[in-house]
Motif scaffolding. Sequence first.
Motif, PDB file in Angstrom:
ATOM      1  N   ASN A 161       0.893  -1.294   0.127  1.00  0.00           N
ATOM      2  CA  ASN A 161       0.135   0.020   0.055  1.00  0.00           C
ATOM      3  C   ASN A 161       1.048   1.233   0.103  1.00  0.00           C
ATOM      4  N   TRP A 162       2.015   1.275   0.465  1.00  0.00           N
ATOM      5  CA  TRP A 162       3.014   2.365   0.506  1.00  0.00           C
ATOM      6  C   TRP A 162       4.087   2.333  -0.641  1.00  0.00           C
ATOM      7  N   LYS A 163       3.531   1.556  -1.769  1.00  0.00           N
ATOM      8  CA  LYS A 163       4.589   1.409  -2.835  1.00  0.00           C
ATOM      9  C   LYS A 163       4.767   2.787  -3.451  1.00  0.00           C
ATOM     10  N   SER A 164       3.773   3.551  -3.612  1.00  0.00           N
ATOM     11  CA  SER A 164       4.204   4.645  -4.410  1.00  0.00           C
ATOM     12  C   SER A 164       4.782   5.768  -3.507  1.00  0.00           C
ATOM     13  N   TYR A 165       4.715   5.666  -2.427  1.00  0.00           N
ATOM     14  CA  TYR A 165       5.533   6.516  -1.490  1.00  0.00           C
ATOM     15  C   TYR A 165       7.160   6.241  -1.742  1.00  0.00           C
ATOM     16  N   TYR A 166       7.242   5.004  -1.742  1.00  0.00           N
ATOM     17  CA  TYR A 166       8.765   4.663  -1.703  1.00  0.00           C
ATOM     18  C   TYR A 166       9.434   4.966  -3.177  1.00  0.00           C
ATOM     19  N   ASP A 167       8.218   4.577  -4.152  1.00  0.00           N
ATOM     20  CA  ASP A 167       8.722   4.897  -5.695  1.00  0.00           C
ATOM     21  C   ASP A 167       9.104   6.154  -5.822  1.00  0.00           C
ATOM     22  N   ALA A 168       8.786   6.963  -5.072  1.00  0.00           N
ATOM     23  CA  ALA A 168       9.023   8.481  -5.339  1.00  0.00           C
ATOM     24  C   ALA A 168      10.464   8.813  -5.206  1.00  0.00           C
ATOM     25  N   ILE A 169      11.303   7.853  -4.431  1.00  0.00           N
ATOM     26  CA  ILE A 169      12.602   8.157  -4.222  1.00  0.00           C
ATOM     27  C   ILE A 169      13.333   7.855  -5.592  1.00  0.00           C
ATOM     28  N   ALA A 170      12.701   7.415  -6.634  1.00  0.00           N
ATOM     29  CA  ALA A 170      13.464   7.382  -7.817  1.00  0.00           C
ATOM     30  C   ALA A 170      13.641   8.562  -8.367  1.00  0.00           C
ATOM     31  N   ARG A 171      12.995   9.655  -8.093  1.00  0.00           N
ATOM     32  CA  ARG A 171      13.298  11.027  -8.605  1.00  0.00           C
ATOM     33  C   ARG A 171      14.369  11.641  -8.128  1.00  0.00           C
ATOM     34  N   VAL A 172      15.106  11.229  -7.121  1.00  0.00           N
ATOM     35  CA  VAL A 172      16.156  11.661  -6.329  1.00  0.00           C
ATOM     36  C   VAL A 172      17.426  11.529  -7.170  1.00  0.00           C
ATOM     37  N   ASP A 173      18.107  12.405  -7.237  1.00  0.00           N
ATOM     38  CA  ASP A 173      19.425  12.368  -8.063  1.00  0.00           C
ATOM     39  C   ASP A 173      20.453  11.946  -7.111  1.00  0.00           C
ATOM     40  N   PHE A 174      21.046  10.858  -7.051  1.00  0.00           N
ATOM     41  CA  PHE A 174      22.076  10.420  -6.350  1.00  0.00           C
ATOM     42  C   PHE A 174      23.400  10.673  -6.637  1.00  0.00           C
ATOM     43  N   LEU A 175      23.621  11.151  -7.910  1.00  0.00           N
ATOM     44  CA  LEU A 175      24.942  11.283  -8.711  1.00  0.00           C
ATOM     45  C   LEU A 175      25.326  12.669  -8.583  1.00  0.00           C
ATOM     46  N   THR A 176      24.510  13.547  -7.706  1.00  0.00           N
ATOM     47  CA  THR A 176      25.170  14.934  -7.586  1.00  0.00           C
ATOM     48  C   THR A 176      26.496  14.861  -6.884  1.00  0.00           C
ATOM     49  N   GLU A 177      27.192  16.039  -7.195  1.00  0.00           N
ATOM     50  CA  GLU A 177      28.430  16.226  -6.717  1.00  0.00           C
ATOM     51  C   GLU A 177      28.409  16.611  -5.186  1.00  0.00           C
ATOM     52  N   GLN A 178      27.319  17.026  -4.466  1.00  0.00           N
ATOM     53  CA  GLN A 178      26.939  17.667  -3.354  1.00  0.00           C
ATOM     54  C   GLN A 178      26.472  16.344  -2.367  1.00  0.00           C
ATOM     55  N   PRO A 179      27.203  16.660  -1.168  1.00  0.00           N
ATOM     56  CA  PRO A 179      26.784  15.434  -0.116  1.00  0.00           C
ATOM     57  C   PRO A 179      25.185  15.179  -0.144  1.00  0.00           C
ATOM     58  N   LEU A 180      24.774  14.136  -0.141  1.00  0.00           N
ATOM     59  CA  LEU A 180      23.206  13.763  -0.113  1.00  0.00           C
ATOM     60  C   LEU A 180      22.823  12.977   1.048  1.00  0.00           C
ATOM     61  N   MET A 181      21.809  13.531   1.553  1.00  0.00           N
ATOM     62  CA  MET A 181      21.174  12.460   2.688  1.00  0.00           C
ATOM     63  C   MET A 181      19.731  12.429   2.335  1.00  0.00           C
TER      64      MET A 181
END
Length: 547
Positions: A282-302
């Motif tokens: 039921n929470w699949k769409s919530y966690y699918d939204a993480i796909a929009r996050v760019d992990f490959l940025t040069e700035q430190p990410l959390m």
Amino acid sequence: MVEALPGQPDKKKKTLKRSSMPRGYIVRHIDEAIEKRWIKVYYQPIVRTISRRLCAMEALARWDDPTYGFLTPPQFIGVLEQHNLIDKLDRYMIEAVCRNFARLRKAGRQAVPVSLNLSRLDFITCDIFSVVEDTLKRYDMPRSMLHLEVVESILTDRVKVIGTSLDKFREAGYEIWMDDFGSGYSTLNFLKDQRFDVLKMDMAFLKSDTKRARDIILSIIAMDKRIGNRTLAEGVETEEQFNFLRESGCEKVQGYYLGRPMPYDKSVEACLKQGIGIEDWNWKSYYDAIARVDFLTEQPLMLLEYHARQFQLLFADKSCGDLLWQGAEDGAEEWAEALNSSHDPEMHYLHHGLLRLARTGESEEFSYVQGDTIIRMDASLVVKREQRCLFEIHCRSKAKIREEEKLTPEKMMKGIFYLYDAIFTLDLKHQQLLLLTSPSGKLNGRSFSLEDSMTLYKEMYVCEDDWLRYEEFFRTDNLDDRLKAAENGILCGMFRTKWRGHGPVWKSHIIMRIPHLDSDAYLCMIRTADVQGKAIGCEVNRLDTLA
């Protein structure tokens, strides 16, 4: 000698018979194998990298033959396709997956979505859309619980017919996944013309552990995010591969490192033994939204999640850890604990700033001092559902505070910012409110209409039962007289204030005349009272009663 597949029975005594098995045997016995359930459905776990939870499973066909033993897919899939019989197997697989879902639901057990492969011939020899729809309806299985996998070659001929069918599936609510992405010569061309929800990277990329192979993986992940797809990596066999994919932003993975194909119950049991929990679909769409996050940025990410009134650190890359807790082994845990306790003024500021961001949805910049370093963060809300929020935070810069600057009055005055929710001046002569500091900082230094501002604050934040006291406290026609009558020249009013949807909170409102100014200018400061849960007098004058 051919060994049994991992997770499958070892039937070495039938190896010779299996190797000499005539191809015609498959054709003659497919109906019997289906009827007598020699065809088994094995399930391989698919794990979400950010949460390390079981988010899906792939259904795989295995043929346990009484004569030739355990047959691997290469021994019968190609034969069935060659003789236009593959739709019989795929119909059976769809039926078996739906039947298993109904079994789990009847037992009150949690289920996860299942993906299964469709052959090119399924779209040509039968109305595969109707087959899937009718089967799901018969077992009352939601469409969101079934994902359909196709390989690139499915579009090499009859593109219009197959493409139309795939669009029909997507419009009905099914996810369409491209399997073995990158293995064909014209993958990008098909990707241009046909939409997919998930691209499954060919495991060959992972087996070639070179910088060039990793750069290709990073490029695929970056491309997926830009065109709105999600990425799944197959063939993950080591923790090093898992961590690399997680830090690169690959959303899902599967492979022997996480689980081998096994019957459903055994596969789930093996996951739980490894500490891999089951994601609530039921929470699949919530966690699918993480796909929009760019992990490959040069700035430190959390990535921070707020749930049950606690912040949880879901992810922090190495550069973020080096910046915030200097790479200490327990640094991440201690940092999150400090954020939740918020005893430190700077962490208190960040804590409440993130909660404000959850309410407004507007991106904010935060700055706080850690030792002799100023850390600046760009925070945005990735997704919010019910009382759960997910934040993306980039630490975009840092600066060292020179020793001679640490104790300057200007630096010390900035500490006031952490003690109060807002500091502003009341200019009665011009009927204006000048905002000096606020947690968001966006409106600092701006002037507003005094009457409009006080009315808006009252209606938005002050509990209605305290409106009359609030209006009396901020009366301007007798403000100077009241301040002169106060023993120490300071007024303090306590009012119940709406706060984060958790009920009223007492906040103190302090007014004092600004010294050495001839104009009617007053300083006002608002902060949360240290004492809560009991009525506080309307107006007090003693400084030692202030929260």
